[in-house]
Design a protein around this motif. Structure first.
Motif, PDB file in Angstrom:
ATOM      1  N   ALA A   1       0.841  -1.201   0.000  1.00 18.64           N
ATOM      2  CA  ALA A   1       0.000   0.000   0.000  1.00 18.64           C
ATOM      3  C   ALA A   1       0.871   1.244   0.000  1.00 18.64           C
ATOM      4  CB  ALA A   1      -0.924  -0.001   1.208  1.00 18.64           C
ATOM      5  N   HIS A   2       0.612   2.127  -0.945  1.00 21.79           N
ATOM      6  CA  HIS A   2       1.285   3.426  -1.012  1.00 21.79           C
ATOM      7  C   HIS A   2       0.376   4.445  -0.341  1.00 21.79           C
ATOM      8  CE1 HIS A   2       2.255   7.359  -2.765  1.00 21.79           C
ATOM      9  NE2 HIS A   2       3.494   6.899  -2.850  1.00 21.79           N
ATOM     10  N   CYS A   3       0.871   5.081   0.706  1.00 21.14           N
ATOM     11  CA  CYS A   3       0.076   6.007   1.502  1.00 21.14           C
ATOM     12  C   CYS A   3       0.587   7.438   1.313  1.00 21.14           C
ATOM     13  CB  CYS A   3       0.149   5.610   2.979  1.00 21.14           C
ATOM     14  SG  CYS A   3      -0.373   3.899   3.275  1.00 21.14           S
ATOM     15  N   PRO A   4      -0.199   8.436   1.729  1.00 22.60           N
ATOM     16  CA  PRO A   4       0.236   9.826   1.543  1.00 22.60           C
ATOM     17  C   PRO A   4       1.575  10.120   2.206  1.00 22.60           C
ATOM     18  CG  PRO A   4      -2.070   9.725   2.185  1.00 22.60           C
ATOM     19  CD  PRO A   4      -1.544   8.343   2.300  1.00 22.60           C
ATOM     20  N   GLU A   5       1.800   9.553   3.379  1.00 23.58           N
ATOM     21  CA  GLU A   5       3.066   9.698   4.080  1.00 23.58           C
ATOM     22  C   GLU A   5       3.730   8.326   4.173  1.00 23.58           C
ATOM     23  OE1 GLU A   5       4.348  12.515   4.976  1.00 23.58           O
ATOM     24  OE2 GLU A   5       2.594  13.728   4.441  1.00 23.58           O
ATOM     25  N   PRO A   6       5.064   8.258   4.127  1.00 23.78           N
ATOM     26  CA  PRO A   6       5.739   6.959   4.261  1.00 23.78           C
ATOM     27  C   PRO A   6       5.319   6.249   5.541  1.00 23.78           C
ATOM     28  CG  PRO A   6       7.300   8.662   3.593  1.00 23.78           C
ATOM     29  CD  PRO A   6       6.020   9.365   3.930  1.00 23.78           C
ATOM     30  N   VAL A   7       5.068   4.955   5.430  1.00 12.08           N
ATOM     31  CA  VAL A   7       4.650   4.151   6.583  1.00 12.08           C
ATOM     32  C   VAL A   7       5.901   3.580   7.250  1.00 12.08           C
ATOM     33  CG1 VAL A   7       3.205   2.240   7.361  1.00 12.08           C
ATOM     34  CG2 VAL A   7       2.548   3.561   5.354  1.00 12.08           C
ATOM     35  N   VAL A   8       5.943   3.661   8.576  1.00 13.84           N
ATOM     36  CA  VAL A   8       7.105   3.170   9.325  1.00 13.84           C
ATOM     37  C   VAL A   8       6.664   2.097  10.307  1.00 13.84           C
ATOM     38  CG1 VAL A   8       8.381   5.323   9.105  1.00 13.84           C
ATOM     39  CG2 VAL A   8       6.859   5.001  11.056  1.00 13.84           C
ATOM     40  N   ASP A   9       7.599   1.225  10.674  1.00 18.21           N
ATOM     41  CA  ASP A   9       7.323   0.197  11.680  1.00 18.21           C
ATOM     42  C   ASP A   9       6.877   0.848  12.976  1.00 18.21           C
ATOM     43  OD1 ASP A   9       7.850  -2.020  10.179  1.00 18.21           O
ATOM     44  OD2 ASP A   9       9.921  -2.227  10.818  1.00 18.21           O
ATOM     45  N   GLY A  10       5.793   0.318  13.551  1.00 15.99           N
ATOM     46  CA  GLY A  10       5.314   0.843  14.823  1.00 15.99           C
ATOM     47  C   GLY A  10       4.529   2.123  14.706  1.00 15.99           C
ATOM     48  N   GLY A  11       4.399   2.664  13.488  1.00 15.25           N
ATOM     49  CA  GLY A  11       3.627   3.889  13.294  1.00 15.25           C
ATOM     50  C   GLY A  11       2.138   3.643  13.427  1.00 15.25           C
ATOM     51  N   GLU A  12       1.374   4.725  13.455  1.00 18.56           N
ATOM     52  CA  GLU A  12      -0.068   4.624  13.696  1.00 18.56           C
ATOM     53  C   GLU A  12      -0.773   3.789  12.643  1.00 18.56           C
ATOM     54  OE1 GLU A  12      -3.931   7.618  14.253  1.00 18.56           O
ATOM     55  OE2 GLU A  12      -1.896   8.417  14.123  1.00 18.56           O
ATOM     56  N   VAL A  13      -0.450   4.025  11.376  1.00 20.36           N
ATOM     57  CA  VAL A  13      -1.135   3.299  10.292  1.00 20.36           C
ATOM     58  C   VAL A  13      -0.778   1.816  10.332  1.00 20.36           C
ATOM     59  CG1 VAL A  13      -1.316   3.040   7.790  1.00 20.36           C
ATOM     60  CG2 VAL A  13      -1.289   5.320   8.810  1.00 20.36           C
ATOM     61  N   ALA A  14       0.511   1.511  10.469  1.00 24.35           N
ATOM     62  CA  ALA A  14       0.947   0.110  10.495  1.00 24.35           C
ATOM     63  C   ALA A  14       0.314  -0.634  11.661  1.00 24.35           C
ATOM     64  CB  ALA A  14       2.473   0.035  10.562  1.00 24.35           C
ATOM     65  N   ARG A  15       0.296  -0.013  12.845  1.00 26.63           N
ATOM     66  CA  ARG A  15      -0.282  -0.677  14.026  1.00 26.63           C
ATOM     67  C   ARG A  15      -1.774  -0.879  13.871  1.00 26.63           C
ATOM     68  NH1 ARG A  15      -0.372   2.360  17.971  1.00 26.63           N
ATOM     69  NH2 ARG A  15       0.805   4.198  17.321  1.00 26.63           N
ATOM     70  N   ALA A  16      -2.464   0.122  13.338  1.00 20.27           N
ATOM     71  CA  ALA A  16      -3.921   0.017  13.191  1.00 20.27           C
ATOM     72  C   ALA A  16      -4.299  -1.106  12.233  1.00 20.27           C
ATOM     73  CB  ALA A  16      -4.492   1.349  12.703  1.00 20.27           C
ATOM     74  N   VAL A  17      -3.619  -1.165  11.091  1.00 19.42           N
ATOM     75  CA  VAL A  17      -3.941  -2.200  10.095  1.00 19.42           C
ATOM     76  C   VAL A  17      -3.571  -3.580  10.623  1.00 19.42           C
ATOM     77  CG1 VAL A  17      -3.398  -3.068   7.791  1.00 19.42           C
ATOM     78  CG2 VAL A  17      -3.745  -0.615   8.144  1.00 19.42           C
ATOM     79  N   GLU A  18      -2.391  -3.719  11.213  1.00 20.77           N
ATOM     80  CA  GLU A  18      -1.959  -5.027  11.706  1.00 20.77           C
ATOM     81  C   GLU A  18      -2.878  -5.530  12.811  1.00 20.77           C
ATOM     82  OE1 GLU A  18       2.128  -7.276  13.101  1.00 20.77           O
ATOM     83  OE2 GLU A  18       1.977  -5.115  13.397  1.00 20.77           O
ATOM     84  N   THR A  19      -3.210  -4.664  13.772  1.00 24.33           N
ATOM     85  CA  THR A  19      -4.073  -5.074  14.884  1.00 24.33           C
ATOM     86  C   THR A  19      -5.450  -5.482  14.389  1.00 24.33           C
ATOM     87  OG1 THR A  19      -2.904  -3.590  16.407  1.00 24.33           O
ATOM     88  CG2 THR A  19      -5.096  -4.346  17.068  1.00 24.33           C
ATOM     89  N   SER A  20      -6.052  -4.661  13.551  1.00 24.68           N
ATOM     90  CA  SER A  20      -7.398  -4.962  13.052  1.00 24.68           C
ATOM     91  C   SER A  20      -7.412  -6.241  12.228  1.00 24.68           C
ATOM     92  CB  SER A  20      -7.919  -3.793  12.206  1.00 24.68           C
ATOM     93  OG  SER A  20      -8.012  -2.620  12.974  1.00 24.68           O
ATOM     94  N   LEU A  21      -6.398  -6.410  11.397  1.00 22.38           N
ATOM     95  CA  LEU A  21      -6.357  -7.590  10.528  1.00 22.38           C
ATOM     96  C   LEU A  21      -6.195  -8.861  11.348  1.00 22.38           C
ATOM     97  CD1 LEU A  21      -6.550  -7.856   7.463  1.00 22.38           C
ATOM     98  CD2 LEU A  21      -4.079  -8.022   7.377  1.00 22.38           C
ATOM     99  N   HIS A  22      -5.305  -8.855  12.318  1.00 19.76           N
ATOM    100  CA  HIS A  22      -5.080 -10.056  13.122  1.00 19.76           C
ATOM    101  C   HIS A  22      -6.268 -10.363  14.028  1.00 19.76           C
ATOM    102  CE1 HIS A  22      -0.414 -10.005  12.621  1.00 19.76           C
ATOM    103  NE2 HIS A  22      -1.047 -10.501  11.584  1.00 19.76           N
ATOM    104  N   LEU A  23      -6.961  -9.345  14.504  1.00 16.72           N
ATOM    105  CA  LEU A  23      -8.156  -9.587  15.315  1.00 16.72           C
ATOM    106  C   LEU A  23      -9.250 -10.253  14.488  1.00 16.72           C
ATOM    107  CD1 LEU A  23      -8.448  -6.328  17.461  1.00 16.72           C
ATOM    108  CD2 LEU A  23      -7.954  -8.635  18.279  1.00 16.72           C
TER     109      LEU A  23
END
Length: 393
Positions: free
Chosen positions: A179-201
């Motif tokens: 996924a290409h986002c408006p701002e670069p995505v970083v490990d532990g960042g808000e977007v990465a954590r939100a997507v990973e948590t929601s997907l795994h749940l």
């Protein structure tokens, strides 16, 4: 009348006494290893006898005990439970308590003993948490190194074994979405954590890897779970919103340890092509863009075609931009002039005039099927190759 002192155990029986108390405390804490008390009861006994708090050396021992407990995977609450149980079980047996002659002395001893217990438990917790933080940082470092090797195609011989630690099975086929986002995505960042948590749940599966690479949010899934990529896209949309400028590129299923990097590169190329051509939609699959990859595979021939067919357009006052935009919209509209005019927000006569101008300048007509194909491919090539080049400042 003063109360008689209760006789204490003989010196040789002290170790056995504290061993018995430690065993009871361990059982009270549901089997936390008794070795984690490591002289704590003898320390308490010394505090009760002297009234002095535990020294730094004794607290360092507690700190090390906490680190050992973390390394062994013993829950911190269980360790604290055992220490507190040991404290109240040992209280009536402490030498200072047995020798206390009046309530004031006993109260002072109680304050000293329980302060020492509090300091000991705090030292245990600090050692435990410090060891856990180090373990988390080390795990994050291992994970980052693995992800970089996986998506760069390095150390392929060891990847399969390392992947099992993170729930991936590289022996089969995997699909990668980026996924290409408006701002670069970083490990532990808000977007990465939100997507990973929601997907795994929602999935409750360890077979899905959510990570980042080169500013992209990356999802690696087995080919048998390719439907997960739709959920990945939904979670990206939930994290970023529909108004945000984001796209998802999806590679093709590839097998083996090297398959992940191949699928990742295909996902990146899909994003690149979609951006250059301003393709509609949010999700762009490599399977749907093969024709563009074929064009790019021989970029020299594509550049020649663009130059031969479109170079005359650069002679127009104002540059080739308006004519190229008209050709692009015309082909995207299925070669219907009225639909092209609506897209460009101009009159139909303007569209037909520009198309006639293209014919006059290039010798290629959109009304001739073979010439229209050459024009269409040349226009696509111009977008893919960023033609015409920007003028030097």
């Amino acid at each position: 009348m003063a109360r008689a002192r209760r006789p204490g155990p003989a010196r040789g029986d002290t170790a056995e006494l504290w061993a018995g108390v430690a065993g009871r405390a361990s059982r009270q804490a549901h089997g936390v290893p008794v070795e984690l008390l490591d002289g704590y009861l003898a320390d308490l006994d010394e505090v009760s006898a002297s009234g002095r708090p535990s020294g730094p050396d004794r607290l360092r021992v507690r700190h090390d005990v906490g680190a050992r407990a973390a390394a062994q995977g013993v829950p911190l609450r269980g360790v604290i439970d055992m220490y507190l149980s040991a404290t109240w079980l040992a209280w009536p047996l402490l030498s200072g308590v047995r020798r206390a002659r009046n309530p004031d002395v006993l109260r002072e001893l109680g304050e000293a003993v329980f302060k020492a217990a509090d300091a000991a438990v705090m030292a245990v917790a600090e050692g435990y948490e410090k060891a856990q933080r180090w373990s988390v940082r080390q795990e994050e470092s291992f994970r980052r190194e693995f992800v970089d090797d996986l998506l760069d195609g390095r150390n392929l011989g060891q990847l399969a074994e390392r992947a099992e630690r993170f729930g991936l099975r590289l022996a089969g086929s995997n699909v990668v979405a980026a996924a290409h986002c408006p701002e670069p995505v970083v490990d532990g960042g808000e977007v990465a954590r939100a997507v990973e948590t929601s997907l795994h749940l929602r999935l409750d599966s360890r077979d899905v890897l959510i990570t980042t690479k080169a500013g992209l949010l990356v999802c690696v899934v087995p080919d048998t779970m390719a439907g997960v990529l739709d959920e990945f896209t939904r979670q990206v949309a939930a994290a970023l919103g529909d108004a945000s400028t984001w796209w998802v590129g999806v590679g093709r299923a590839q097998s083996g340890p090297g398959g992940v990097v191949r699928s990742f590169e295909q996902a990146r190329h899909a994003l690149d092509i979609a951006e250059r051509l301003a393709l509609p939609g949010r999700v762009h699959r490599a399977d749907d863009l093969l024709v563009y990859q074929v064009l790019l595979r021989d970029s020299a021939a594509l550049a020649d075609l663009v130059s031969v067919v479109l170079e005359p357009l650069r002679e127009v006052r104002g540059g080739a931009g308006p004519l190229l935009a008209t050709l692009s919209a015309y082909f995207a509209a299925g070669q219907v002039a009225a639909a092209c005019a609506r897209e460009l927000q101009v009159g139909v006569r303007t569209v037909t005039y520009r198309l006639q101008r293209v014919r006059e300048l290039t010798g290629y007509s959109v009304e001739d099927p073979s010439q229209a194909l050459s024009l269409h491919v040349a226009v696509l090539g111009a977008k893919l190759l960023d033609w015409p080049p920007a003028a030097a400042p």
